[in-house]
Scaffold this motif. Structure first.
Motif, PDB file in Angstrom:
ATOM      1  N   ASP A  20      40.003  40.694  42.591  1.00 16.10           N
ATOM      2  CA  ASP A  20      39.443  39.566  43.331  1.00 16.10           C
ATOM      3  C   ASP A  20      38.636  40.049  44.544  1.00 16.10           C
ATOM      4  N   PRO A  21      37.276  39.984  44.486  1.00 18.30           N
ATOM      5  CA  PRO A  21      36.467  40.478  45.606  1.00 18.30           C
ATOM      6  C   PRO A  21      36.629  39.658  46.881  1.00 18.30           C
ATOM      7  N   ALA A  22      36.862  38.350  46.762  1.00 20.01           N
ATOM      8  CA  ALA A  22      37.037  37.523  47.966  1.00 20.01           C
ATOM      9  C   ALA A  22      38.320  37.919  48.692  1.00 20.01           C
ATOM     10  N   LEU A  23      39.381  38.145  47.942  1.00 15.41           N
ATOM     11  CA  LEU A  23      40.642  38.578  48.557  1.00 15.41           C
ATOM     12  C   LEU A  23      40.486  39.976  49.146  1.00 15.41           C
ATOM     13  N   ALA A  24      39.751  40.845  48.456  1.00 12.60           N
ATOM     14  CA  ALA A  24      39.516  42.194  48.985  1.00 12.60           C
ATOM     15  C   ALA A  24      38.831  42.135  50.345  1.00 12.60           C
ATOM     16  N   LEU A  53      38.610  47.709  45.042  1.00 12.00           N
ATOM     17  CA  LEU A  53      38.185  47.080  43.785  1.00 12.00           C
ATOM     18  C   LEU A  53      37.985  48.131  42.696  1.00 12.00           C
ATOM     19  N   ALA A  54      37.416  49.278  43.051  1.00 14.81           N
ATOM     20  CA  ALA A  54      37.229  50.367  42.085  1.00 14.81           C
ATOM     21  C   ALA A  54      38.580  50.892  41.607  1.00 14.81           C
ATOM     22  N   SER A  55      39.525  51.050  42.518  1.00 12.85           N
ATOM     23  CA  SER A  55      40.855  51.546  42.144  1.00 12.85           C
ATOM     24  C   SER A  55      41.548  50.595  41.175  1.00 12.85           C
ATOM     25  N   ALA A 182      30.710  47.728  43.159  1.00  8.85           N
ATOM     26  CA  ALA A 182      29.423  47.097  43.458  1.00  8.85           C
ATOM     27  C   ALA A 182      29.503  45.580  43.557  1.00  8.85           C
ATOM     28  N   GLN A 183      30.682  45.000  43.305  1.00  7.28           N
ATOM     29  CA  GLN A 183      30.825  43.549  43.355  1.00  7.28           C
ATOM     30  C   GLN A 183      30.626  42.974  44.748  1.00  7.28           C
TER      31      GLN A 183
END
Length: 184
Positions: A20-24, A53-55, A182-183
């Motif tokens: 989840d990019p927003a949570l990240a 995110l990558a991990s 990249a997200q």
């Protein structure tokens, strides 16, 4: 609304499971550093939320049904310690790296993993800024049939290396991790 220390600890592992990019962006500090990224694709060393995110993409590529069951959390003002179980099914190649290059590729075994870890998270400005872990990797490798090396597992790993499948798996998982980073 700002998260408290236990919520940040749980949030970091939820990001690994969901991507989840927003949570990240909410949980992970822009200066985030993962000390454990040395065995992962290069993108996992990216500072900030992108590296997390990558991990997550790297781990999910190897383990379907990935989950982190929190067993306990202890915290103070600038650190959180999370004890948990990492669980999932080994359905994709588990590729480990050394200095950005392929070190080991474990072909999918369809076996379940379930082992304990302790993570130390540094906090700054209401976000996670550092990560270190103590993992029971020997138990995980035993559950995958790699340690001690069973003859069939060893033969599959050698075959993967000799046929180039290990290198292709490393390139594929590296691309997945880079795409996830990249997200943001």
């Amino acid at each position: 609304m700002a998260m408290d220390a236990p919520e940040l600890g749980r949030g970091l592992f939820h990001i690994l499971v969901t991507g989840d990019p927003a949570l990240a962006a909410q949980v992970v500090h822009e200066d985030f550093h993962n000390r454990e990224a040395a065995v992962s694709p290069t993108a996992c060393s990216t500072p900030g939320p992108a590296g997390v995110l990558a991990s997550g993409a790297w781990m999910r590529s190897a383990f379907s049904g990935l989950r982190f069951t929190v067993l306990g959390i202890v915290h103070d003002t600038d650190q959180v310690w999370v004890r948990l179980r990492m669980q999932g099914r080994h359905t994709g190649p588990f590729v480990r790296f050394r200095d950005g290059a392929l070190d080991q590729a474990i072909p999918p075994t369809e076996r379940e993993i379930d082992f304990e870890q302790i993570h130390a998270l540094g906090l700054r400005d209401g976000k996670v800024v550092t990560h270190e872990a103590v993992r029971d990797d020997v138990t995980m490798l035993g559950q995958l049939g790699v340690f001690p090396p069973a003859p069939a597992s060893l033969l599959r790993m050698v075959s993967w290396r000799l046929t180039g499948r290990a290198a292709r798996a490393a390139a594929h998982v590296s691309a997945q991790a880079a795409d996830a980073a990249a997200q943001l």
